[in-house]
Design an enzyme around this catalytic site. Sequence first.
Site, PDB file in Angstrom:
ATOM      1  N   ARG A 105       0.824  -1.210   0.000  1.00  0.00           N
ATOM      2  CA  ARG A 105       0.000   0.000   0.000  1.00  0.00           C
ATOM      3  C   ARG A 105       0.861   1.264   0.000  1.00  0.00           C
ATOM      4  O   ARG A 105       0.532   2.261  -0.650  1.00  0.00           O
ATOM      5  CB  ARG A 105      -0.926  -0.010   1.224  1.00  0.00           C
ATOM      6  CG  ARG A 105      -1.874   1.159   1.264  1.00  0.00           C
ATOM      7  CD  ARG A 105      -2.999   0.938   2.264  1.00  0.00           C
ATOM      8  NE  ARG A 105      -3.998   1.985   2.182  1.00  0.00           N
ATOM      9  CZ  ARG A 105      -4.265   2.815   3.189  1.00  0.00           C
ATOM     10  NH1 ARG A 105      -3.628   2.712   4.342  1.00  0.00           N
ATOM     11  NH2 ARG A 105      -5.194   3.748   3.042  1.00  0.00           N
ATOM     12  N   HIS A 110       0.461   4.226  -2.642  1.00  0.00           N
ATOM     13  CA  HIS A 110       0.175   5.607  -2.265  1.00  0.00           C
ATOM     14  C   HIS A 110       1.300   6.549  -2.688  1.00  0.00           C
ATOM     15  O   HIS A 110       1.059   7.731  -2.940  1.00  0.00           O
ATOM     16  CB  HIS A 110      -0.101   5.716  -0.764  1.00  0.00           C
ATOM     17  CG  HIS A 110      -1.494   5.322  -0.403  1.00  0.00           C
ATOM     18  ND1 HIS A 110      -2.205   5.875   0.628  1.00  0.00           N
ATOM     19  CD2 HIS A 110      -2.332   4.406  -0.973  1.00  0.00           C
ATOM     20  CE1 HIS A 110      -3.421   5.330   0.694  1.00  0.00           C
ATOM     21  NE2 HIS A 110      -3.506   4.433  -0.261  1.00  0.00           N
ATOM     22  N   ASN A 120      -3.945   8.944   4.726  1.00  0.00           N
ATOM     23  CA  ASN A 120      -2.678   8.320   5.131  1.00  0.00           C
ATOM     24  C   ASN A 120      -2.427   8.352   6.636  1.00  0.00           C
ATOM     25  O   ASN A 120      -1.824   7.435   7.199  1.00  0.00           O
ATOM     26  CB  ASN A 120      -1.499   9.025   4.436  1.00  0.00           C
ATOM     27  CG  ASN A 120      -1.478   8.756   2.944  1.00  0.00           C
ATOM     28  OD1 ASN A 120      -2.049   7.771   2.471  1.00  0.00           O
ATOM     29  ND2 ASN A 120      -0.820   9.622   2.197  1.00  0.00           N
ATOM     30  N   HIS A 133      -6.174  -5.885  -2.306  1.00  0.00           N
ATOM     31  CA  HIS A 133      -6.985  -6.037  -1.095  1.00  0.00           C
ATOM     32  C   HIS A 133      -7.255  -7.509  -0.753  1.00  0.00           C
ATOM     33  O   HIS A 133      -8.132  -7.798   0.053  1.00  0.00           O
ATOM     34  CB  HIS A 133      -8.314  -5.271  -1.245  1.00  0.00           C
ATOM     35  CG  HIS A 133      -8.137  -3.784  -1.224  1.00  0.00           C
ATOM     36  ND1 HIS A 133      -9.141  -2.904  -1.510  1.00  0.00           N
ATOM     37  CD2 HIS A 133      -7.050  -3.014  -0.939  1.00  0.00           C
ATOM     38  CE1 HIS A 133      -8.688  -1.658  -1.408  1.00  0.00           C
ATOM     39  NE2 HIS A 133      -7.421  -1.698  -1.070  1.00  0.00           N
TER      40      HIS A 133
HETATM   41  C1  HEM Z   1      -9.036   1.390  -6.087  1.00  0.00           C
HETATM   42  C2  HEM Z   1      -9.036   2.267  -5.123  1.00  0.00           C
HETATM   43  C3  HEM Z   1      -8.617   1.965  -3.723  1.00  0.00           C
HETATM   44  C4  HEM Z   1      -9.252   2.382  -2.602  1.00  0.00           C
HETATM   45  C5  HEM Z   1     -10.498   3.234  -2.534  1.00  0.00           C
HETATM   46  C6  HEM Z   1      -8.529   1.847  -1.474  1.00  0.00           C
HETATM   47  C7  HEM Z   1      -8.855   2.065  -0.156  1.00  0.00           C
HETATM   48  C8  HEM Z   1      -8.259   1.445   0.924  1.00  0.00           C
HETATM   49  C9  HEM Z   1      -8.669   1.623   2.290  1.00  0.00           C
HETATM   50  C10 HEM Z   1      -9.783   2.546   2.771  1.00  0.00           C
HETATM   51  C11 HEM Z   1      -7.872   0.836   3.055  1.00  0.00           C
HETATM   52  C12 HEM Z   1      -7.915   0.699   4.579  1.00  0.00           C
HETATM   53  C13 HEM Z   1      -7.036   1.763   5.200  1.00  0.00           C
HETATM   54  C14 HEM Z   1      -7.247   1.911   6.683  1.00  0.00           C
HETATM   55  O1  HEM Z   1      -8.294   1.517   7.175  1.00  0.00           O
HETATM   56  O2  HEM Z   1      -6.339   2.431   7.381  1.00  0.00           O
HETATM   57  C15 HEM Z   1      -6.971   0.149   2.181  1.00  0.00           C
HETATM   58  C16 HEM Z   1      -6.021  -0.754   2.586  1.00  0.00           C
HETATM   59  C17 HEM Z   1      -5.149  -1.387   1.731  1.00  0.00           C
HETATM   60  N1  HEM Z   1      -4.995  -1.113   0.387  1.00  0.00           N
HETATM   61 FE1  HEM Z   1      -6.246  -0.039  -0.774  1.00  0.00          FE
HETATM   62  N2  HEM Z   1      -7.466   1.121  -1.925  1.00  0.00           N
HETATM   63  C18 HEM Z   1      -7.472   1.179  -3.284  1.00  0.00           C
HETATM   64  C19 HEM Z   1      -6.548   0.594  -4.124  1.00  0.00           C
HETATM   65  C20 HEM Z   1      -5.460  -0.140  -3.700  1.00  0.00           C
HETATM   66  C21 HEM Z   1      -4.407  -0.607  -4.561  1.00  0.00           C
HETATM   67  C22 HEM Z   1      -4.287  -0.293  -6.050  1.00  0.00           C
HETATM   68  C23 HEM Z   1      -3.538  -1.314  -3.775  1.00  0.00           C
HETATM   69  C24 HEM Z   1      -2.257  -2.007  -4.155  1.00  0.00           C
HETATM   70  C25 HEM Z   1      -1.993  -2.514  -5.329  1.00  0.00           C
HETATM   71  C26 HEM Z   1      -4.066  -1.306  -2.440  1.00  0.00           C
HETATM   72  C27 HEM Z   1      -3.520  -1.966  -1.379  1.00  0.00           C
HETATM   73  C28 HEM Z   1      -4.018  -1.935  -0.096  1.00  0.00           C
HETATM   74  C29 HEM Z   1      -3.538  -2.807   0.973  1.00  0.00           C
HETATM   75  C30 HEM Z   1      -2.497  -3.887   0.830  1.00  0.00           C
HETATM   76  C31 HEM Z   1      -4.230  -2.433   2.130  1.00  0.00           C
HETATM   77  C32 HEM Z   1      -4.047  -3.008   3.547  1.00  0.00           C
HETATM   78  C33 HEM Z   1      -2.915  -2.251   4.221  1.00  0.00           C
HETATM   79  C34 HEM Z   1      -2.563  -2.738   5.625  1.00  0.00           C
HETATM   80  O3  HEM Z   1      -3.150  -3.683   6.144  1.00  0.00           O
HETATM   81  O4  HEM Z   1      -1.673  -2.089   6.214  1.00  0.00           O
HETATM   82  N3  HEM Z   1      -5.214  -0.564  -2.422  1.00  0.00           N
HETATM   83  N4  HEM Z   1      -7.214   0.550   0.884  1.00  0.00           N
END
Ligand code: HEM
Length: 333
Positions: A69, A73, A101, A200
């Site tokens: 992530r 970002h 973030n 995800h």
């Molecule tokens: C398409 C639009 C996307 C949205 C709206 C989105 C939104 C989010 C949100 C809201 C979270 C939770 C953050 C939190 O609660 O602190 C999250 C976590 C995460 N996102 Fe996305 N995301 C998107 C795309 C992506 C992409 C493209 C990737 C990587 C290729 C990605 C990888 C991750 C990962 C791995 C997590 C978990 C992080 C952790 O557990 O520390 N996301 N995302």
Amino acid sequence: MTCRVVKIPFTFFFLLVTLVPLVHMFPFGTNQLDINFYDRSCPNLAMIVRYGVWSAVRDDKRMAASLLRLHFHDCIVNGCDASVLLDDTPYFTGEKNALPNHNSLRGFEVIDDIKEHVERMCPATVSCADILALAAREAIRMVGGPSWDVALGRRDAITTSKEAAEQQLPSPIEPLQNITAKFYSKGLELRDVVALSGGHTIGFAQCFTFKGRLFDFQGSGRPDPVLDSSLLTTLQSMCPNEDTSNTNLAPLDASSTFMFDNEYYRNLIYNTGLLQSDQVLARDRRTAAMVYYYSNNRFAFYDDFSQSMERLSNVGVLTGMEGEIRGKCGYVN
Ligand code: HEM
Ligand SMILES: *[C@@H]1O[C@H](CO)[C@@H](O)[C@H](O)[C@H]1NC(C)=O
């Protein structure tokens, strides 16, 4: 005649000793990334990053998700230039503290540790942006996912902006149309949105990022009718309808939380996607077929995810003499 015979080899030799090292030091004209970029200047780079990521994920399995992530970002806001790693200073407020973030991104200290190790072996040579791109790849390999080529030679940004991050990062509650617009503006495509959302399949989200679906979906006073009813019950008990539960964590992929597989897409088919922005991919006519395809074909997902990661990690890179090689990832030199 004799003069010429001597002169040609000499000119050739002269060119060889002066130009070859020069071209190597300043890749002018070829502002492109190259997988062999550090082959001579930092031959152990890949191993150092691999070890750093391996030991971090050994201690904290979630770290694989957090590193992926972090790279996403970084890239989606002003390009893959390590701007996301900069701490605030009196002169600017950085991306780190932008709303999506703050208290959410993780893994900064893992990158800092790797950078410190890299600096000891190859001082002032390797950018933080390249370390981040390599770390994301190693992280995914370590949790069972695919691998891809990481072309290198990114340079680090010397500035960053909180506003840019707030405008450019996708939100889990905005319409798909808005999310795709953000990807398009980076030269990415719809298939990248669908394949990269497969990220995800690992990691966690805080309750506040999907709570609207549990109690008051889009002002209806009811839960999201699409959300599977047994998952709804589970999530309502993990995230009770009060502010104190906002930072509780739920797995993005409840069926295989730490495995990088295609379960994410199967969840979407069964209406057990966690974020609204996830679930919509299975219901929008532009993306549903891709979701269905990946849900049935893990290796097709792996192939497309790898290709999309290569595209993502090339977005808006600084090369050549642009930017700098930071000494510490949290500060400009
Ligand atoms: C398409 C639009 C996307 C949205 C709206 C989105 C939104 C989010 C949100 C809201 C979270 C939770 C953050 C939190 O609660 O602190 C999250 C976590 C995460 N996102 Fe996305 N995301 C998107 C795309 C992506 C992409 C493209 C990737 C990587 C290729 C990605 C990888 C991750 C990962 C791995 C997590 C978990 C992080 C952790 O557990 O520390 N996301 N995302
Ligand atoms: C989606 O984008 C449109 C057009 O840019 C904007 O007016 C709207 O506020 C956005 N919606 C959300 C929920 O962010």
